[in-house]
Enzyme design. Sequence first.
Site, short mmCIF file in Angstrom:
data_model
loop_
_atom_site.label_atom_id
_atom_site.label_comp_id
_atom_site.label_asym_id
_atom_site.label_seq_id
_atom_site.Cartn_x
_atom_site.Cartn_y
_atom_site.Cartn_z
N SER A 78 -17.82 62.33 -6.99
CA SER A 78 -17.55 63.76 -7.11
C SER A 78 -18.71 64.55 -7.70
CB SER A 78 -16.29 63.98 -7.95
OG SER A 78 -16.39 63.30 -9.17
N HIS A 109 -12.52 62.98 -2.51
CA HIS A 109 -13.45 63.94 -1.91
C HIS A 109 -13.75 63.63 -0.44
CE1 HIS A 109 -14.56 66.73 -5.07
NE2 HIS A 109 -14.40 65.73 -5.92
N LYS A 154 -7.51 68.81 -2.67
CA LYS A 154 -8.85 69.32 -2.37
C LYS A 154 -8.88 69.89 -0.96
CE LYS A 154 -10.90 66.81 -6.10
NZ LYS A 154 -11.04 65.49 -6.68
C1 LIG Z 1 -10.36 65.12 -7.99
C2 LIG Z 1 -10.39 63.64 -8.00
C3 LIG Z 1 -9.24 62.90 -8.29
C4 LIG Z 1 -7.97 63.57 -8.76
O1 LIG Z 1 -7.31 64.24 -7.73
P1 LIG Z 1 -6.27 65.40 -8.10
O2 LIG Z 1 -5.41 65.49 -6.89
O3 LIG Z 1 -7.05 66.62 -8.39
O4 LIG Z 1 -5.51 64.94 -9.30
C5 LIG Z 1 -9.30 61.52 -8.22
N1 LIG Z 1 -10.46 60.90 -7.87
C6 LIG Z 1 -11.57 61.58 -7.59
C7 LIG Z 1 -12.81 60.84 -7.21
C8 LIG Z 1 -11.58 62.97 -7.65
O5 LIG Z 1 -12.70 63.64 -7.40
#
Ligand SMILES: *Cc1c(COP(=O)(O)O)cnc(C)c1O
Length: 393
Positions: free
Chosen positions: A182, A210, A241
């Site tokens: 991320s 992502h 996302k």
């Molecule tokens: C954003 C993210 C999460 C968490 O996802 P949410 O649905 O926002 O809780 C988990 N793993 C990675 C690599 C992320 O970037």
Amino acid sequence: MRPDPLRFLSDELDSLKEQGLYRRLRVLDGEQKAHTSIDHQSVVNLSSNNYLGLTTHPKLRERALEATRTLGVGSGSVRPIAGTMRIHMELERKLAEFKRTEATVVFQSGFAANAGTVSSILGNDDVIVSDELNHASIIDGARLSRATIKVFPHRDADAARTIVAALPRDTRTLLITDGVFSMDGDLGALPELCDVADEFGCVMMVDDAHASGVFGKNGRGTVDHFGLHGRVDVQVGTLSKAIGALGGYVAGSKALIEFLYHRARPFLFSTSHPPAVAAACLAAIDVLETEPELIDRLWDNTRFFKSGLQALGFNTGLSDGPITPVIVGDAARAMQLSDDLFREGVFAQGIGFPTVPRDKARVRTIVTATHTHDELRFALDCFAKVGRTLDLI
Ligand SMILES: *Cc1c(COP(=O)(O)O)cnc(C)c1O
């Protein structure tokens, strides 16, 4: 008067202020969009994970409204008691079809999906072999599992192999990587790790937060991107996302999913999604299948913006996708870059320790399918101007 037992928290905050690490929350005045108003200022938004613009897509909005009208605003219970509505089951079926796995289970968030899965499928006697830059939710899940945690250097599958090869033969082992990292935007070493998992019989898991809606056919994720169907036992995706709503899911075998129905603590002990969320996610999967041009536009914008930053001479790291870091080094300077950009009309959040290493502070940019080239050109002009003032280029 009673002395404040939480005084030490204010002291901590003061220390953050002294180090230049204290951040005020930026507040969106309206919708999450590519060009929007934040803290009452009009800005090109390069900080959201709204890759495909689905947070405001008319089809998602309509389906969410319809579900609210017909099914109400809440589910009223945890899934295993009375909180499994037909629409929750419909979403899990549709996701399984989309991911080409036997089954899926939806959690309240990607964080809950990772933490709940890792902590429940492993225990005391087991070993978790994890990329050093894996997401916090994987790390927390690993800690909760009480398994032994062994970390390998970023993307170094040979190092992972050495760790696994040294374990006693019958050790239950989970090999785990983010699909896309991320903070750097690079892909995990998934194909090479799958080879290690095959050789030693490890459970292979990928966190595609992502990558969901971004990589692979119609956004199916990195397993599809690399052609690894059938070789990754546990795939986590997020619905928060690119999918534009909220939630996370695990895709895998029927036995894995049924086990999580019985043992994953966020599934057992926290209330399920409101119907509107499930409805919006269902609509989003339809959009992924019927509007592939959104993903094409995302990648076109990615190439345009990334090459623009590189041509200006910024250090953009090793990114493979729409996340492009502008690596600055010193945290105070990264925050300065972010603040100056904001004043010029570009929102790109500064990120420092502990989210990234102390000497790798950065401004992280994320383009979406809904940015216009004009907006991105404007952002590049601002980066050029501020970058020169700060002696970064
Ligand atoms: C954003 C993210 C999460 C968490 O996802 P949410 O649905 O926002 O809780 C988990 N793993 C990675 C690599 C992320 O970037």
